[in-house]
Write a protein that holds these residues in place. Structure first.
Motif, PDB file in Angstrom:
ATOM      1  N   GLU A 122       0.876  -1.012  -0.029  1.00 45.00           N
ATOM      2  CA  GLU A 122       0.044  -0.046  -0.073  1.00 45.00           C
ATOM      3  C   GLU A 122       0.717   1.157   0.015  1.00 45.00           C
ATOM      4  O   GLU A 122       0.224   2.149  -0.320  1.00 45.00           O
ATOM      5  N   GLY A 123       1.944   1.295   0.658  1.00 42.66           N
ATOM      6  CA  GLY A 123       2.814   2.506   0.451  1.00 42.66           C
ATOM      7  C   GLY A 123       4.093   2.421   0.949  1.00 42.66           C
ATOM      8  O   GLY A 123       4.673   1.326   1.152  1.00 42.66           O
ATOM      9  N   TRP A 124       5.008   3.422   1.665  1.00 49.28           N
ATOM     10  CA  TRP A 124       6.182   3.154   2.137  1.00 49.28           C
ATOM     11  C   TRP A 124       5.901   3.433   3.520  1.00 49.28           C
ATOM     12  O   TRP A 124       5.556   4.499   4.257  1.00 49.28           O
ATOM     13  N   ILE A 125       6.525   2.330   4.397  1.00 49.68           N
ATOM     14  CA  ILE A 125       6.322   2.291   5.959  1.00 49.68           C
ATOM     15  C   ILE A 125       7.786   2.548   6.529  1.00 49.68           C
ATOM     16  O   ILE A 125       8.744   1.970   6.294  1.00 49.68           O
ATOM     17  N   LEU A 126       7.755   3.434   7.377  1.00 52.27           N
ATOM     18  CA  LEU A 126       8.917   3.778   8.347  1.00 52.27           C
ATOM     19  C   LEU A 126       8.493   2.952   9.577  1.00 52.27           C
ATOM     20  O   LEU A 126       7.481   2.944  10.172  1.00 52.27           O
ATOM     21  N   PHE A 127       9.470   2.515  10.328  1.00 51.70           N
ATOM     22  CA  PHE A 127       9.713   1.830  11.664  1.00 51.70           C
ATOM     23  C   PHE A 127      10.309   2.685  12.399  1.00 51.70           C
ATOM     24  O   PHE A 127      11.363   3.200  12.338  1.00 51.70           O
ATOM     25  N   VAL A 128       9.494   3.270  13.501  1.00 52.80           N
ATOM     26  CA  VAL A 128      10.089   4.367  14.391  1.00 52.80           C
ATOM     27  C   VAL A 128      10.247   3.589  16.014  1.00 52.80           C
ATOM     28  O   VAL A 128       9.262   2.789  16.302  1.00 52.80           O
ATOM     29  N   THR A 129      11.621   3.488  16.245  1.00 51.69           N
ATOM     30  CA  THR A 129      11.797   3.017  17.464  1.00 51.69           C
ATOM     31  C   THR A 129      12.052   3.957  18.762  1.00 51.69           C
ATOM     32  O   THR A 129      12.398   5.051  18.206  1.00 51.69           O
ATOM     33  N   GLY A 130      12.157   3.747  20.065  1.00 46.60           N
ATOM     34  CA  GLY A 130      12.497   4.470  21.033  1.00 46.60           C
ATOM     35  C   GLY A 130      11.158   5.288  21.310  1.00 46.60           C
ATOM     36  O   GLY A 130      11.483   6.386  21.870  1.00 46.60           O
ATOM     37  N   VAL A 131      10.070   4.928  21.071  1.00 47.51           N
ATOM     38  CA  VAL A 131       8.745   5.860  21.204  1.00 47.51           C
ATOM     39  C   VAL A 131       8.540   5.567  22.695  1.00 47.51           C
ATOM     40  O   VAL A 131       8.475   4.518  23.403  1.00 47.51           O
ATOM     41  N   HIS A 132       8.369   6.599  23.489  1.00 46.46           N
ATOM     42  CA  HIS A 132       7.964   6.756  24.957  1.00 46.46           C
ATOM     43  C   HIS A 132       6.761   6.034  25.178  1.00 46.46           C
ATOM     44  O   HIS A 132       5.821   5.993  24.368  1.00 46.46           O
ATOM     45  N   GLU A 133       6.678   5.085  26.323  1.00 41.80           N
ATOM     46  CA  GLU A 133       5.438   4.317  26.481  1.00 41.80           C
ATOM     47  C   GLU A 133       4.165   5.049  26.833  1.00 41.80           C
ATOM     48  O   GLU A 133       3.280   4.288  26.581  1.00 41.80           O
ATOM     49  N   GLU A 134       4.238   6.342  27.023  1.00 39.65           N
ATOM     50  CA  GLU A 134       2.941   6.915  27.439  1.00 39.65           C
ATOM     51  C   GLU A 134       2.736   7.980  26.361  1.00 39.65           C
ATOM     52  O   GLU A 134       2.073   8.764  26.314  1.00 39.65           O
ATOM     53  N   ALA A 135       3.370   7.891  25.117  1.00 39.36           N
ATOM     54  CA  ALA A 135       3.105   8.722  24.026  1.00 39.36           C
ATOM     55  C   ALA A 135       1.853   8.371  23.419  1.00 39.36           C
ATOM     56  O   ALA A 135       1.311   7.139  23.632  1.00 39.36           O
ATOM     57  N   GLN A 136       1.028   8.977  22.746  1.00 41.04           N
ATOM     58  CA  GLN A 136      -0.374   8.859  22.487  1.00 41.04           C
ATOM     59  C   GLN A 136      -0.173   9.282  20.709  1.00 41.04           C
ATOM     60  O   GLN A 136       0.847   9.541  20.007  1.00 41.04           O
ATOM     61  N   GLU A 137      -1.308   8.738  20.100  1.00 40.11           N
ATOM     62  CA  GLU A 137      -1.078   8.721  18.666  1.00 40.11           C
ATOM     63  C   GLU A 137      -1.084  10.033  18.109  1.00 40.11           C
ATOM     64  O   GLU A 137      -0.224  10.257  17.123  1.00 40.11           O
ATOM     65  N   ASP A 138      -1.577  11.105  18.662  1.00 38.81           N
ATOM     66  CA  ASP A 138      -1.580  12.356  18.265  1.00 38.81           C
ATOM     67  C   ASP A 138       0.051  12.763  18.192  1.00 38.81           C
ATOM     68  O   ASP A 138       0.453  13.665  17.485  1.00 38.81           O
ATOM     69  N   ASP A 139       0.776  12.496  19.411  1.00 37.30           N
ATOM     70  CA  ASP A 139       2.133  12.941  19.516  1.00 37.30           C
ATOM     71  C   ASP A 139       2.875  12.472  18.289  1.00 37.30           C
ATOM     72  O   ASP A 139       3.749  13.360  17.732  1.00 37.30           O
ATOM     73  N   ILE A 140       2.625  11.113  17.726  1.00 37.58           N
ATOM     74  CA  ILE A 140       3.442  10.668  16.677  1.00 37.58           C
ATOM     75  C   ILE A 140       2.867  11.566  15.416  1.00 37.58           C
ATOM     76  O   ILE A 140       3.556  11.726  14.528  1.00 37.58           O
ATOM     77  N   TYR A 141       1.491  11.431  15.270  1.00 34.24           N
ATOM     78  CA  TYR A 141       0.816  12.048  14.036  1.00 34.24           C
ATOM     79  C   TYR A 141       1.351  13.437  13.939  1.00 34.24           C
ATOM     80  O   TYR A 141       1.580  13.682  12.632  1.00 34.24           O
ATOM     81  N   ASP A 142       1.463  14.307  15.004  1.00 34.55           N
ATOM     82  CA  ASP A 142       1.810  15.658  14.733  1.00 34.55           C
ATOM     83  C   ASP A 142       3.165  15.876  14.154  1.00 34.55           C
ATOM     84  O   ASP A 142       3.433  16.640  13.287  1.00 34.55           O
TER      85      ASP A 142
END
Length: 173
Positions: free
Chosen positions: A70-90
Motif C-alpha cells: 500500500e505504501g512506504w512504511i517507516l519503523f520508528v523505535t524508541g517511542v515513549h511508553e506513554e506517547a499518544q497517537e496524536d504525538d506521533i501523528y503531529d
C-alpha cells in the motif's frame, strides 16, 4: 425400505440397505487418502507453484528500501511508553499525508511497546520524514526512524563455508 439387523438380544439396531455392506464398500473405494498441505497431489511442486501468489513489483535489484503493497512504511523505535497517537501523528504529518499509523500496545500494561509504524503514500514524503526525524525527541525519548522493509543484497544470503558456525557444547568427562 431398509432392513433392520439385530446383532444380539437387547443390542442396538442398525439399518442395512438393500445392497448390504456393498454400499459401504463402494464409499470406501471412492474415498481417497490425502496427506500434506493443500491435498492436491497433481499440482506442481517447487518454483512453478509460486506463480499463484500476488507480489509487489520490484523497482530495481539494488539493496535499499522496499515498498509495501500500500505504501512506504517507516519503523520508528524508541517511542515513549506513554506517547499518544496524536504525538506521533503531529510530528510525522509535517512531511506529508500519513496513510496509516500503528501504535502497538502491551496487553499486560496497556502502554506502548516502544515502536510505531508510519505509512506514507510516496517515497519522497517517507524519505523526508526519515531524514528529518531520525534522532529527534518525542516526550524526552530519542526516536530512531528507519525503513520497515528493506531489500537485501542481490543473490540472497552469502555463506562462506556453506556450513553454519555454532558454538561447541562442552565435552563430557
Amino acid at each position: 425400505m431398509a432392513d433392520v439387523l439385530e446383532l444380539h438380544e437387547g443390542g442396538e439396531e442398525f439399518e442395512v440397505d438393500e445392497e448390504g455392506d456393498q454400499g459401504i464398500q463402494k464409499l470406501k473405494e471412492k474415498a481417497r487418502k490425502r496427506k500434506g498441505r493443500g491435498f492436491d497431489g497433481d499440482a506442481p511442486r517447487g518454483r512453478e507453484s509460486e506463480e499463484h501468489y500476488e507480489s509487489v513489483e520490484a523497482d530495481s535489484d539494488q539493496p535499499g528500501p522496499q515498498r509495501s503493497v500500500e505504501g512506504w512504511i517507516l519503523f520508528v523505535t524508541g517511542v515513549h511508553e506513554e506517547a499518544q497517537e496524536d504525538d506521533i501523528y503531529d510530528k510525522f504529518a509535517e512531511f506529508g499525508e500519513i496513510k496509516n499509523l500503528h501504535l502497538n500496545l502491551d496487553r499486560r500494561t496497556g502502554f506502548l511497546k516502544g515502536y510505531a509504524l508510519v505509512e506514507y503514500e510516496t517515497f519522497k514524503e517517507a524519505q523526508a520524514a526519515m531524514d528529518a526525524l531520525n534522532g529527534t525527541e518525542i516526550l524526552e525519548n530519542t526516536i530512531h526512524v528507519d525503513w520497515c522493509f528493506v531489500r537485501g543484497p542481490p543473490g540472497g544470503r552469502s555463506r562462506r563455508s556453506g556450513r553454519r558456525r555454532r558454538s561447541q557444547s562442552p565435552r563430557r568427562r
